[in-house]
Design an enzyme around this catalytic site. Sequence first.
Site, PDB file in Angstrom:
ATOM      1  N   SER A  61      32.758  24.484 -40.423  1.00 54.38           N
ATOM      2  CA  SER A  61      33.386  22.683 -41.395  1.00 54.38           C
ATOM      3  C   SER A  61      34.692  22.887 -41.542  1.00 54.38           C
ATOM      4  O   SER A  61      34.555  21.153 -42.198  1.00 54.38           O
ATOM      5  CB  SER A  61      32.763  23.683 -43.373  1.00 54.38           C
ATOM      6  OG  SER A  61      31.558  23.299 -43.429  1.00 54.38           O
ATOM      7  N   LYS A  64      34.344  19.106 -40.078  1.00 52.33           N
ATOM      8  CA  LYS A  64      34.437  17.949 -40.669  1.00 52.33           C
ATOM      9  C   LYS A  64      35.097  17.070 -40.689  1.00 52.33           C
ATOM     10  O   LYS A  64      34.760  15.945 -40.922  1.00 52.33           O
ATOM     11  CB  LYS A  64      33.594  18.867 -42.063  1.00 52.33           C
ATOM     12  CG  LYS A  64      32.243  19.134 -41.352  1.00 52.33           C
ATOM     13  CD  LYS A  64      31.922  19.321 -43.275  1.00 52.33           C
ATOM     14  CE  LYS A  64      30.187  20.686 -42.573  1.00 52.33           C
ATOM     15  NZ  LYS A  64      30.334  21.301 -44.234  1.00 52.33           N
ATOM     16  N   TYR A 189      25.976  18.216 -34.055  1.00 50.64           N
ATOM     17  CA  TYR A 189      26.940  18.865 -35.712  1.00 50.64           C
ATOM     18  C   TYR A 189      26.715  20.640 -35.279  1.00 50.64           C
ATOM     19  O   TYR A 189      27.992  20.804 -35.334  1.00 50.64           O
ATOM     20  CB  TYR A 189      25.864  18.239 -36.616  1.00 50.64           C
ATOM     21  CG  TYR A 189      26.900  19.084 -37.517  1.00 50.64           C
ATOM     22  CD1 TYR A 189      27.679  18.456 -38.569  1.00 50.64           C
ATOM     23  CD2 TYR A 189      25.591  19.935 -38.321  1.00 50.64           C
ATOM     24  CE1 TYR A 189      27.962  19.691 -39.844  1.00 50.64           C
ATOM     25  CE2 TYR A 189      26.266  20.462 -38.999  1.00 50.64           C
ATOM     26  CZ  TYR A 189      27.044  20.619 -40.240  1.00 50.64           C
ATOM     27  OH  TYR A 189      27.351  21.364 -41.320  1.00 50.64           O
ATOM     28  N   TYR A 241      34.315  22.570 -51.538  1.00 53.14           N
ATOM     29  CA  TYR A 241      33.251  22.819 -52.409  1.00 53.14           C
ATOM     30  C   TYR A 241      33.034  22.519 -53.359  1.00 53.14           C
ATOM     31  O   TYR A 241      34.011  22.122 -54.527  1.00 53.14           O
ATOM     32  CB  TYR A 241      32.485  23.733 -51.246  1.00 53.14           C
ATOM     33  CG  TYR A 241      32.363  23.545 -49.820  1.00 53.14           C
ATOM     34  CD1 TYR A 241      31.897  22.822 -49.352  1.00 53.14           C
ATOM     35  CD2 TYR A 241      32.083  25.287 -49.254  1.00 53.14           C
ATOM     36  CE1 TYR A 241      31.622  22.972 -47.840  1.00 53.14           C
ATOM     37  CE2 TYR A 241      32.762  25.159 -47.765  1.00 53.14           C
ATOM     38  CZ  TYR A 241      32.266  23.715 -47.065  1.00 53.14           C
ATOM     39  OH  TYR A 241      32.404  24.234 -46.043  1.00 53.14           O
ATOM     40  N   VAL A 259      33.160  28.474 -42.515  1.00 48.09           N
ATOM     41  CA  VAL A 259      32.488  29.794 -43.133  1.00 48.09           C
ATOM     42  C   VAL A 259      33.095  30.294 -42.403  1.00 48.09           C
ATOM     43  O   VAL A 259      32.731  31.487 -41.841  1.00 48.09           O
ATOM     44  CB  VAL A 259      31.120  29.963 -43.389  1.00 48.09           C
ATOM     45  CG1 VAL A 259      30.326  28.481 -44.378  1.00 48.09           C
ATOM     46  CG2 VAL A 259      30.458  28.982 -41.991  1.00 48.09           C
TER      47      VAL A 259
END
Length: 305
Positions: A61, A64, A189, A241, A259
């Site tokens: 992530s 992102k 992705y 998050y 992660v």
Amino acid sequence: MKSILKSIIEDSRDSTKLGQVATYIPELAKGDRDALGACIFDVNCDSILEGEYKTKFTIQSVSKVVILICALIDNGKDEVFSKVGSEPSSDPFNSLLKLEINENHKPLNPFINAGAIVCTSLVSGDNGIEKFSRIHNMMKKLANNDDIDVNYSVYNSEKLTGNTNRAIAYYLKGANIIEKDVEDILDAYFKCCSIEVVVEDVAKIASVIANNGVAPWSNERVIPEEVNRIVKAIMTTCGLYDTSGTFSVNVGIPAKSGVGGCIMAVVPNRMGIAVVGPALDKHGNSVGGVKVMEDLSRKLSLSIF
């Protein structure tokens, strides 16, 4: 600073025993739970490496951030934020809940899975291959490393088990948030998340953001100033998050977790920091990485607040 980082890494090792490696993507279960390494790369191109800094991991992530940078450059702020919000989430990163109860079905922010999938769809390119290439090339430029590439074992594992992301993406397609082919977007992705790096690569990416979008090693502007400002803001409010607020209180700098065990952090005008520790807490953040960042922030007075 080198001795401080070394001391913090050693003092934080026990914290890795409090977490577990990610298992919902089978290949990630092979990560070394005890590994802990870090890199500080400052805006003068000085690099400090400690711990298991040679540990390879998939960026997950943390990608992102680069996806958002490309989406903003390619579309502009107004278009991107017409499709995705900029508010923190109190739900897990792969939750569908808020999509269902939002009147406009927009993902809350670009750093939950739904938001990142939308941003991937907005990156320039007629298909997933071109979109991935755009993001991959940006990542290589930001890391000053043309050799970083996809770990195809992780990619295949993600693609095989990515049913929650498929559910999210098809929901977004049904809500007319995504206009392109869903499987094509998801393929791009999954590949972005599966790019393999070491902490120095990630710290260099962070150093460009810390240096207001200018690469410290070349003085080339890679990220437009407004895009860079937006990215730092979203990292500060949404980067970890549903624990982003706690991280802001205890560390106080823009950051993004993944992660794969990485935390990328930005100290504006000073340095980029990357920590890898595959043992995760229940929120999906590196236990050791969070501990290292808290201690670094306290000892080096890093908080922007």
